[in-house]
Design a protein around this motif. Structure first.
Motif, PDB file in Angstrom:
ATOM      1  N   VAL A   5       0.857  -1.191   0.000  1.00 39.42           N
ATOM      2  CA  VAL A   5       0.000   0.000   0.000  1.00 39.42           C
ATOM      3  C   VAL A   5       0.891   1.238   0.000  1.00 39.42           C
ATOM      4  O   VAL A   5       1.833   1.335   0.792  1.00 39.42           O
ATOM      5  N   LEU A   6       0.614   2.158  -0.913  1.00 39.47           N
ATOM      6  CA  LEU A   6       1.352   3.418  -0.955  1.00 39.47           C
ATOM      7  C   LEU A   6       0.352   4.560  -0.813  1.00 39.47           C
ATOM      8  O   LEU A   6      -0.770   4.476  -1.317  1.00 39.47           O
ATOM      9  N   THR A   7       0.752   5.619  -0.138  1.00 38.91           N
ATOM     10  CA  THR A   7      -0.154   6.743   0.076  1.00 38.91           C
ATOM     11  C   THR A   7       0.529   8.043  -0.339  1.00 38.91           C
ATOM     12  O   THR A   7       1.702   8.261  -0.024  1.00 38.91           O
ATOM     13  N   PHE A   8      -0.197   8.865  -1.066  1.00 38.21           N
ATOM     14  CA  PHE A   8       0.335  10.162  -1.482  1.00 38.21           C
ATOM     15  C   PHE A   8      -0.653  11.264  -1.121  1.00 38.21           C
ATOM     16  O   PHE A   8      -1.858  11.027  -1.009  1.00 38.21           O
ATOM     17  N   ASP A   9      -0.111  12.478  -0.986  1.00 41.55           N
ATOM     18  CA  ASP A   9      -0.942  13.625  -0.662  1.00 41.55           C
ATOM     19  C   ASP A   9      -1.075  14.496  -1.914  1.00 41.55           C
ATOM     20  O   ASP A   9      -0.068  14.970  -2.465  1.00 41.55           O
ATOM     21  N   ALA A  10      -2.311  14.709  -2.339  1.00 41.76           N
ATOM     22  CA  ALA A  10      -2.552  15.465  -3.571  1.00 41.76           C
ATOM     23  C   ALA A  10      -1.947  16.866  -3.498  1.00 41.76           C
ATOM     24  O   ALA A  10      -1.508  17.426  -4.510  1.00 41.76           O
ATOM     25  N   ALA A  11      -1.906  17.427  -2.301  1.00 38.63           N
ATOM     26  CA  ALA A  11      -1.411  18.801  -2.153  1.00 38.63           C
ATOM     27  C   ALA A  11       0.084  18.924  -2.451  1.00 38.63           C
ATOM     28  O   ALA A  11       0.587  20.014  -2.721  1.00 38.63           O
ATOM     29  N   ASP A  12       0.802  17.778  -2.414  1.00 33.64           N
ATOM     30  CA  ASP A  12       2.242  17.814  -2.693  1.00 33.64           C
ATOM     31  C   ASP A  12       2.553  17.875  -4.192  1.00 33.64           C
ATOM     32  O   ASP A  12       3.718  18.001  -4.579  1.00 33.64           O
ATOM     33  N   ILE A  13       1.528  17.704  -5.023  1.00 31.93           N
ATOM     34  CA  ILE A  13       1.794  17.520  -6.452  1.00 31.93           C
ATOM     35  C   ILE A  13       1.726  18.845  -7.200  1.00 31.93           C
ATOM     36  O   ILE A  13       0.734  19.562  -7.132  1.00 31.93           O
ATOM     37  N   GLU A  14       2.792  19.187  -7.894  1.00 36.57           N
ATOM     38  CA  GLU A  14       2.754  20.350  -8.774  1.00 36.57           C
ATOM     39  C   GLU A  14       2.735  19.857 -10.223  1.00 36.57           C
ATOM     40  O   GLU A  14       2.916  18.666 -10.482  1.00 36.57           O
ATOM     41  N   PRO A  15       2.473  20.732 -11.191  1.00 36.93           N
ATOM     42  CA  PRO A  15       2.510  20.274 -12.579  1.00 36.93           C
ATOM     43  C   PRO A  15       3.840  19.577 -12.862  1.00 36.93           C
ATOM     44  O   PRO A  15       4.885  20.060 -12.435  1.00 36.93           O
ATOM     45  N   GLN A  16       3.781  18.444 -13.534  1.00 34.99           N
ATOM     46  CA  GLN A  16       4.953  17.606 -13.712  1.00 34.99           C
ATOM     47  C   GLN A  16       5.521  17.711 -15.127  1.00 34.99           C
ATOM     48  O   GLN A  16       4.813  18.049 -16.083  1.00 34.99           O
TER      49      GLN A  16
END
Ligand code: SF4
Lengths: 465, 199
Positions: free
Chosen positions: A276-287
């Protein structure tokens, strides 16, 4: 113990499971295209057997087709031959074909969903790795090789080892200017181009739940770029309302029955995942990617890793990649001049992608020395774009709206990025030569690509929002 | 293409690059053929030849020092496109075994379906193989399917590898998956009868 969504679908499709053997898995829908099917039909001929369930296979021509003047015969002889073989094979074996000129023609992973052929709970395969796209509907969908295409044509089954299960959760709210393409590029950059090999991934979390169907398809599409066998998302109201009323979707009593079944398609609370992996949407900038595999990506404002930030073992491959791209370790990409913009491919060529781009560029004009190709994913997307006047917005911006096909995603057709040139592309692969011999690819979202089209440079789309 | 694999002792060709995708193994523009033959000519096309179709001297396949039926490559070999043409190109060129520390799933299936044996070894052993070839380009490697080991003949270093029992039987006897699936015909029809939905 509960079951994962993947297990529910897989287990209910097993025809035969013997110890030490791969499972024989029944396939509900099989898509084929011109490139990976001719040798499979030949195999059937050699064995003297028919297609076992011809109504469960659908064909389209997409990889080799030109994206201009599709009403004329294909100029390149070998491409033409391959498309003709598809026509001949499908006619001979009784398979439905949406070939050039057909109103349903388009990229195989765009037309399946838009026609209502792709449904929750299905097993779906195609001789194409981006078959994972269809997983967005809560289907078990994966790419196969040509020998396996032949298996499915011959028996409607495939022999497969059951992959392990991974869950990737993305929680929280996306920032402005960040699209589902950025989510998946971000995940791949974190776990690498082989980080999910051996797994089937379920995407979950509220950031995924809040996405439209088309945005979900973009995520599942690129599952293969981290090595996953496939990716899927549990179906919900968004899924059901997308499907309802489409050409081949169930209707009336069949719809009610199907819906009742689809509502059972989720991972149970106590289901166990192998990872299981978890990410926070707020950490994502345009890639944006800077290298030659989709794992070599970063936020658009960030710098390419310096040599000493790369593990010693990986340095030779890293250096080789940056040499190909003609980029310096440690440098930034923001402001880098680009030559081509390609908005298309099974990752980002749907009507929502085109609408987003049109909204963003409306009333503006592309940079002078940039070539901008917009290639809709299907005839239906093209028709819709014209109906909404999106074609005019593009014309005013100096963008060229072409006809549907894989186009510069793989440069098998006439659409190629010239050697040495930089292309911002909404497709899914930045491999060496993918967009043409020695072409250099930056993968990005449709918005980041549109921003670059206007400035002629790698641009942070958030600056103009 | 021989449909049987059992045992092999051969020199090996080293391509110590990671994440070799199937677009490098066989670029898309060579996928227009409608038969399985002849792809070996274009194996690693753009690494082997320059824009003027001249061989690039520094690429292992063009180096006369290297030969043999074993290809040794960096981790995550065969990622990317599902094109079986990659396996056809490798087989057509004359390789019987690919050694790497990690294979992409679809490539692994495609290789096995074409009677090429993908031998997955530890990173340490992979390094040892590369070093052995560096020390002697003609270094022999032994691959034994029955006992599932790979051995560097000169040093005796060896490692066991995994292979599914079913696939092992297929390789050793030249059976393919369609033969097996066709034998399940009645089970498939029975299964179809149990499905609640006609999709
Ligand atoms: S658009 Fe690109 S990735 Fe998608 S099916 Fe076509 S070639 Fe493959």
């Amino acid at each position: 113990m509960g079951k994962t969504l993947f297990d529910k679908i897989w287990d209910s499709h097993i025809v035969m499971s013997k110890p030490e053997h791969p499972d024989a898995v029944y396939i509900n829908t099989h898509f084929i295209h011109e490139v990976t099917s001719p040798q499979a039909f030949d195999g059937l001929r050699k064995r003297g057997i028919p297609v076992f369930r011809p109504q469960k296979t659908r064909a389209t021509a997409d990889h080799n087709v030109p994206t201009l003047d599709q009403h004329l015969p294909i100029k390149e002889a070998r491409s033409r031959h391959q498309v003709e073989m598809l026509t001949k094979n499908t006619a001979e074996f009784g398979v439905e074909l949406y070939g050039l000129g057909h109103p349903y023609q388009g990229i195989v992973h765009v037309i399946g969903p838009e026609l209502g052929i792709t449904l929750p709970g299905m097993t779906i395969v195609c001789g194409d790795s981006h078959t994972s796209t269809h997983g967005a509907f809560g289907a078990v969908a994966f790419g196969i090789g040509t020998s396996e295409v032949e298996q499915v044509l011959a028996t409607q089954c495939i022999l497969q080892y059951k992959p392990k299960r991974m869950k990737i959760e993305v929680n929280g709210t996306l920032k402005k200017g960040v699209l589902s393409k950025d989510i998946i590029l971000y995940i791949i950059s974190k776990i690498s181009a082989s980080g999910a090999t051996g797994y089937f991934v379920e995407y979950a979390g509220d950031a995924i739940r809040n996405l439209s169907m088309e945005a979900r398809m973009t995520i599942c599409n690129m599952s293969i770029e981290m090595g996953a066998r496939g990716g899927l998302i549990a179906p919900d109201e968004t899924t059901f309302s997308y499907i309802k009323g489409r050409q081949f979707a169930p209707q009336g009593a069949d719809w009610d029955k199907a819906l009742a079944y689809w509502k059972t398609l989720f991972s149970d609370n106590d289901a166990r995942f192998d990872k299981v992996l978890t990410f926070d949407a707020a950490d994502i900038e345009p890639q944006i990617t800077y290298g030659t595999n989709p794992g070599m990506g970063m936020g658009v404002t960030q710098h390419i890793p310096a040599l000493d930030q790369v593990e010693e073992k990986e340095r030779p491959s890293f250096k080789k990649s940056l040499e190909y791209m003609d980029l310096e370790p440690g440098s930034a990409l923001l402001g880098k001049k680009i030559d081509y913009v390609f908005i298309g491919s099974c990752t980002n060529s749907r009507i929502e992608d085109l609408r987003l781009v049109a909204d963003y560029v409306k009333g503006k004009r592309k940079a002078d020395d940039v070539v901008v190709w917009i290639v809709p994913g299907s005839k239906q997307v093209e028709a819709q774009a014209i109906e909404e006047g999106i074609d005019k917005v593009f014309a005013e911006a100096g963008f060229q709206l072409r006809e549907p096909g894989c186009s510069a995603c793989l440069a098998m057709n006439e659409d190629k990025v010239p050697a040495g040139m930089y292309c911002i592309s909404t497709s899914n692969r930045n491999f060496e030569g993918r967009q043409g011999p020695n072409a250099r690819t930056f993968l990005a979202s449709p918005l980041t690509a549109a921003a670059a089209a206007l400035t002629g440079r790698v641009t942070d789309v958030r600056d103009n929002f | 293409m021989s449909k049987i694999f059992q045992h092999l002792v051969s020199a090996a060709v080293p391509v110590p690059i990671e994440n070799i995708d199937t677009d490098q193994i066989i670029p898309a523009r060579f996928l227009k053929a409608t038969t399985r033959e002849g792809f070996g000519e274009n194996l690693f096309r753009d690494w082997r030849f320059d824009a003027n179709n001249q061989p690039k001297a520094d690429f292992a396949l063009n180096n006369p020092l290297y030969s043999g039926k074993i290809l040794v490559a960096g981790k995550n070999f065969g990622c990317g496109s599902s094109r079986e043409h990659a396996a056809w190109a490798i087989a057509d060129y004359g390789f019987k075994v690919v050694v790497s520390s990690f294979f992409a799933d679809i490539f692994k299936n495609n290789a096995l379906n074409n009677f090429i044996l993908p031998v997955q070894v530890s990173e340490t052993f992979l390094d040892q193989v590369f070093k052995a070839i560096e020390a002697d380009p003609k270094a022999e490697i032994e691959v034994d399917l029955e006992n599932q080991f790979i051995r560097i003949v000169a040093t005796g270093e060896q490692e066991n590898f995994d292979i599914n029992a079913y696939k092992k039987t297929c390789l050793r006897n030249g059976y393919d998956d369609i033969d097996y699936l066709l034998s399940l015909r009645q089970d498939i029809e029975k299964y179809e009868g149990t499905r609640a939905f006609n999709f």
